[in-house]
Each structure stands twice: as structure tokens, then as C-alpha cells.
Design a protein around this motif. Structure first.
Motif, PDB file in Angstrom:
ATOM      1  N   UNK A 131       0.819  -1.218   0.000  1.00  0.00           N
ATOM      2  CA  UNK A 131       0.000   0.000   0.000  1.00  0.00           C
ATOM      3  C   UNK A 131       0.850   1.265   0.000  1.00  0.00           C
ATOM      4  N   UNK A 132       2.104   1.170   0.401  1.00  0.00           N
ATOM      5  CA  UNK A 132       2.986   2.344   0.323  1.00  0.00           C
ATOM      6  C   UNK A 132       3.108   2.846  -1.103  1.00  0.00           C
ATOM      7  N   UNK A 133       3.066   1.904  -2.051  1.00  0.00           N
ATOM      8  CA  UNK A 133       3.158   2.310  -3.450  1.00  0.00           C
ATOM      9  C   UNK A 133       1.875   2.987  -3.927  1.00  0.00           C
ATOM     10  N   UNK A 178       0.109   5.037  -1.942  1.00  0.00           N
ATOM     11  CA  UNK A 178       0.234   6.397  -1.424  1.00  0.00           C
ATOM     12  C   UNK A 178       1.305   7.177  -2.166  1.00  0.00           C
TER      13      UNK A 178
END
Lengths: 383, 383
Positions: A302-304, A306
Motif C-alpha cells: 500500500x505504500x506504493x 500512497x
């Protein structure tokens, strides 16, 4: 039945020899009337193929008798010779049908920068006109396939009238539009201006929200033809709703057959200030190679997500955003929530929900993962 | 020697236990003076990591005593706890060196959305301060590596002064900036405002024109520190020219080590009306997955170049454009020129020349091909 599900249409799909191997590569759809209303939307790429340049002139008066579509070559960046090939194809159709060439749309798909075989096209146009029938929609849908593994067809029936359609497109899928050719027919009684409004409303929330690989095509065209053969004049809202249903069906079929894909990803953005913001945020994720490669590896990174949405100009605070993947909220208020190991990304269908917490508007973008097979298919396409 | 090539700097690169396997994962660069001038440029991603938020405050007064950089975690989207970790790291450096924490820059790189181990960072900062030496630049360059296969170092010497630098970055490489951490040191006598002007001028034409995979990072930072230890005050044009040389050297090293790449592609755009147009056109090609996959397959698919540039708003006529690949003009005036079989794309270096025939401005964008290995590395990163 695709484009021949609605009454007042005939179609054919033949092997004109453009693709070799005896495969069907030339489709013809004829509006037998009584009406000949039409509307079309085109790629927004400034590098437009010759059939796009031709068809934009044909559609101007809202009257279309037939549309001919070939696979086996895009006829794009082929200069004056290429444009003459498009023109000759339309003339051949016109002569065979006894209509004006100025009422014949042309679509092409395949490799850019190579001339099409004009003689084969002209001969094929004649043959397709002869073979056309009121149940030729299936063959037509086959003939427009390129790297598609399956033809895309859809039908929506309402009280007394029908919409049918066919589509092709597997790579170069991006909004504005994708490498897609779509022909939609209806026997409803509608004027060109009504068709145009309905088509723009429907593609905006369906085909234009499919972004498989971020690459915008030079040849996209979505055409809507009305024969009026049902004698029924639907309410415009009812017709638009049915058209949206059909276009969304075709969009999902295109997504499901995207080159090399192993996941179909729906990116649903909620809580946006404007619908445009929601679309921009969804597209930024759909175009992140890092995110798409992670999904291929069943990694809920999920960092990608954001990192991607942080590149947009949409109104939101990155540290107020929630992200869920397949129903598990992995990020809340821009920080870690449930562990990523709780997310199961093995099913083909992936749902990413992004809540911007900034407003009430929403949009869903459809995309695919980035896979070994995508790279393989697109590294070997011309050779 | 990297960051310790210039006099007035010490550095260390130690294994703090963040990455495991006893690998170096924490770098410290200390400006021993007499000057402590500094400038920095940061990612333009709105989703900024905690060390970026911290460092933007530190750099405001142009005075920096030290910079500490960790691999093994990006400290991005880690909330208040993550920010406190960044703060504690700076405090630990400040205490060990007897300086103010407000003069200590922090950089982090690695996975987004995971907390860093604060105790290990604080202990590591102490150890790095103790171990620092005037030949520690090599270890520091090693310690900032993530998926990099090799450390990136460069030195430019001029009459009486020196610039040295180190860089990391292999994925998420895109302008504004890439997932790059860069520390550059010089012993020239320069004020913060001079450093800032030179750094912005240099990164604009070097690191900011590297676009490996179109994904903008949350953690990018390029820092320039001046000790003044040489006692020499260079002309600003001479210093900027030397800094550009160094940054271009580092950019090419980053490109050559990009994740999974098998080709280094330079996209040179000429004949543009403005430099911004040239950059936009070059970037559109650098971001075309279809073009990049074709290069991986040694396929000179120039139609995909034109399809990409047709999506831009730059001023040019698509049907006036020439495209050459590795010296062979495959497209002239938007049509086929020499056969694509004349192009040899087997060498790692690929040169794409796009002449827009619209003006006199130029720009070159560096990118890589899209490969099986890129997909593989980025689908398995977090797991």
C-alpha cells in the motif's frame, strides 16, 4: 450476436489475407435503416492514424451507412499513401453497398508504421458486403481481434429495443481511449445529437476509465449506430443507462483479456472533492508500475499506492487517507493499520479502496497488474 | 572516496542491524568545517516521508553539521511514531557530535509503511559518529544501498577545490526526483544561497532527467554541503559546471544499475520550441511501457515513440517528426524511412533521437527498458 443483436443491421467478418493464416481480419457492419444516425468518439492522441482522420470527417454530419474495420495493421504514420488506402477502402464499401463513401467509417488496428495491402482491403470490402447477414455479428467480433484471446460482445435488451456491441483491445489500453475499437448498434429511434450525448456520457464512466497499461493509442474509436428499426423512441435517460451498462460490460471484458495480465484490479476512489480528482487519483495508481508489479507478486504494497497518489494535484491530505485492499484496511490516516499479511491477493479480482476523506465524489478505474507475460508479449509484438 | 574526497568532511558506514545479514545500513557524513553551508532539493511527491518533513525544516537556515542516512526502511507513512524516530536519530547524532539537532539532516530509504527500529538507529548513530574518518566515504556509499548492486560514487577536481558525491537508487526512479538519496560535499568556500542556486541548476539537467520507471518516490533528497576547507572561492559558473558534471556522472551510474534493466536508453529531443517541451516529449517516451518493452525485445518499434509523444501538449506537428534509433532514421516526416531491420538494439546503450522540427531547444532524458527482471524484482520486494 454482438452488433447484429439489434434489428436493422447486417455484418460480416472475413479473412482478407491481412493477417495471414486464414484468420478473419476484416469486419463490416452495415446499417440497413430506416435511420442512419451515428455518433463516435476518438482517441485524444494527437498522433492520429489515417482511419481516425478519415472517420472524423465522416461522422461530422451524424449520418453513417456502414463501418469497416481491419486488424493486421494500424495504418498510422503511413503518410499520404496510407490515407489513400483508407479512402480506397471506404470507396470500395460504398460501391458495393450503393451508398456514399462519405458515409462509411473506417477503423484499423495493428502495428504502427507499416502500409496496409490496399488490394486485399478493397477486394475484402467487396466480399464482406456480399457475405453480410443479420447474424454476422459473431464473425465481425472475431475479425477485429489482434492480441485478444477472445472476442468481446455484449447485448442489452429493453422493452422493444436493443443495444448490441463488439470490442477489441488488449494492449495500449489507456483512457482517451485505449487501443480499442468498439462498434455499438441499436434499433432504437434516435437522432445523431441524442446518440452523441449518450455515447459521451457512457464512455466517460466506462471505457474511458479502463487504463490497462497507461499507453494511449493512435487508433481508438467507439462508434454508435442507430437504425431505428424497432420503431421505439426511448427516453434519453433510459437509453443512456442501458448504454452505460453495455459499455461497462465491454470494458470489463477488455480488462479481463488484457495482455499478459494475471489480476483485474478495480481502484475505487471515494471521499474526493470532485469526480475529476477521484479519476486522477485512481489513474495515478493504475499507472504505477511498482504497484502493478507488486499485485502480480500478490504483495499488498500500500505504500506504493500512497506514493502514486502523492504525485497528483487532487485535493486531499496524504496523512488523512485510508487504503483497503480486498476488504482489509491496511492503511488508515496515512499510517499502518491491519498487517499486510491479512490481505489475500491470490484471486484474479483485486479491489483497492482509497478514501481521501476530502469530499463526497467517487470514481472507479479498472486496470491490470504488470506481469512477465505483459513484458514478453510486448517485447515480441513486431517481430 | 565519494563524500570524503573533499577536505573538511568525515564519514562512516556501519551495520546498525536494520537490514540484517550484518550489511552496512547506516551512513553518516559530517561537515568538520570551517563553513557549514548547505542546500538540498527534495521529492516533489506530496506524500513525503518523515525524514523529508524533518530535513526540510533543518535546511531552512542553510546551516548543516551532519547528515545521517539509513537503508532498511523508508520511515514513510509511519505516523507520529515514525516522526519521533527521525527526531530521535537526529538528536543522537547531535549529542555524539556536540552540535544542534536542528543542524542534522536525516534520510531514509527502503519499504514504505513499516516502523524503523529506533533503538538500533540511536545506537548506530553513536557508533557511526565514533567511527567516522576522512576516508569513510566508501563505507558510507555502501551503507545507503537498497536494491542497488553497486555503490555510486563520483569526484570532480578543479584547481584547488573538489566536489565528491555518493548516490543510491535503483527503482522508483522518476523526476522530481527519483528514489534517490544523494550527498555531495565540497571544500570550496560558498554560501548557502550559492549552493542552493548551483544545486537547483545542476539537478534540473541531470538527476531530474533520469526517469527509470515513472514512479516518483516519497523519500528523495539531494544534499550539497560545503566545508570551505580548501580556502578557495570558485566562480559560480565554474562551480555549477563542475557540479553538473558530477551529477550527470551519478545519474548515469543510477541508470546503469536500474532494477532489472537490460538497456540504458538516452532519449534526445531536438527541434523543440522550448526546453520544457523537449523534456515533456522525452519523458512521455520514457514512460511508455510499450516502447520500453519493445526495447527489451530489441525491437525498434518507432510507432510507439510517436504514439507516446502524441499524448503531450508540446508544440509540434506529429506528421513533421523524424525519429532515429541508434543512428538509423526509421521515421521521417511522420512516415516510414529506413527499415526497422537496419537498427541494431543489442548493445546496452540505446540512443533515440527525436527531431520535432518546431524550434531549436533540446533535452535528453535517461531511462531504461521494461524487462522480466524489473517485474520480478518489484513483485517480490516486500516479501
Amino acid at each position: 450476436m454482438s452488433v447484429t443483436a439489434a434489428s436493422g443491421f447486417t455484418a460480416a467478418g472475413i479473412a482478407a489475407g491481412l493477417k495471414g493464416f486464414g484468420k478473419r481480419d476484416l469486419a463490416l457492419v452495415v446499417n440497413e435503416g430506416p435511420l442512419r444516425s451515428a455518433a463516435a468518439v476518438f482517441t485524444s492522441n494527437r498522433a492520429k492514424a489515417n482511419p481516425i482522420i478519415w472517420s472524423q470527417q465522416v461522422i461530422a454530419d451524424g449520418t453513417v451507412s456502414a463501418i469497416i474495420l481491419n486488424s493486421g495493421g494500424a495504418n498510422c504514420f503511413t503518410g499520404a499513401e496510407g490515407f489513400q488506402t483508407t479512402h480506397a477502402t471506404a470507396e470500395a464499401v460504398a460501391e458495393a453497398l450503393g451508398v456514399s463513401a462519405g458515409d462509411v467509417l473506417v477503423c484499423s488496428t495493428g502495428l504502427i508504421g507499416e502500409q496496409l495491402d490496399r488490394e486485399k482491403l478493397v477486394a475484402g470490402a467487396q466480399e464482406a458486403a456480399e457475405q453480410r447477414s443479420s447474424n454476422g455479428g459473431g464473425h465481425a467480433a472475431e475479425a477485429i481481434m489482434t492480441t485478444d484471446s477472445t472476442p468481446k460482445k455484449a447485448v442489452v435488451k429493453r422493452d422493444g429495443w436493443t443495444i448490441g456491441g463488439m470490442a477489441k483491445g488488449a494492449g495500449m489500453l489507456a483512457p482517451g481511449l485505449a487501443t480499442m475499437l468498439v462498434v455499438i448498434t441499436t434499433d432504437a429511434v434516435l437522432l445523431p445529437a441524442q446518440l452523441d450525448a449518450a455515447l459521451r456520457a457512457a464512455t466517460r464512466v466506462s471505457l474511458d476509465r479502463l487504463d490497462s497499461d497507461g499507453c494511449m493509442s493512435t487508433n481508438d474509436q467507439v462508434t454508435l449506430l442507430a437504425s431505428g428499426a424497432s420503431g421505439v423512441e426511448p427516453e434519453s435517460t433510459a437509453f443512456t443507462a442501458a448504454l452505460i451498462e453495455l459499455c461497462q460490460d465491454l470494458a470489463r471484458q477488455l480488462q479481463a483479456d488484457a495482455e499478459g495480465a494475471s489480476h483485474d484490479i478495480a481502484i475505487e476512489v471515494v471521499g474526493a472533492v470532485t469526480e475529476d480528482d477521484a479519476v486522477e487519483v485512481g489513474r495515478s495508481v493504475a499507472r504505477s508500475n511498482l504497484f502493478k508489479a507488486a499485485v502480480f507478486g500478490n504483495d499488498p504494497n500500500w505504500g506504493r499506492v500512497l506514493a502514486a497518489i502523492g504525485t497528483t494535484g487532487a485535493a486531499f491530505d496524504p496523512y488523512a487517507v485510508d487504503v483497503s485492499m480486498n476488504g482489509v484496511r491496511v492503511c488508515s490516516a496515512g499510517g499502518p493499520d491491519r498487517p499486510r499479511t491479512d490481505v489475500d491477493l491470490r484471486p484474479r479480482e483485486v479491489h483497492v479502496l482509497i478514501d481521501l476523506h476530502a469530499g463526497t465524489e467517487t470514481a472507479t478505474i479498472l486496470t491490470n497488474d504488470l506481469t512477465h507475460d505483459y513484458v514478453h508479449e510486448n517485447s515480441a509484438y513486431a517481430s
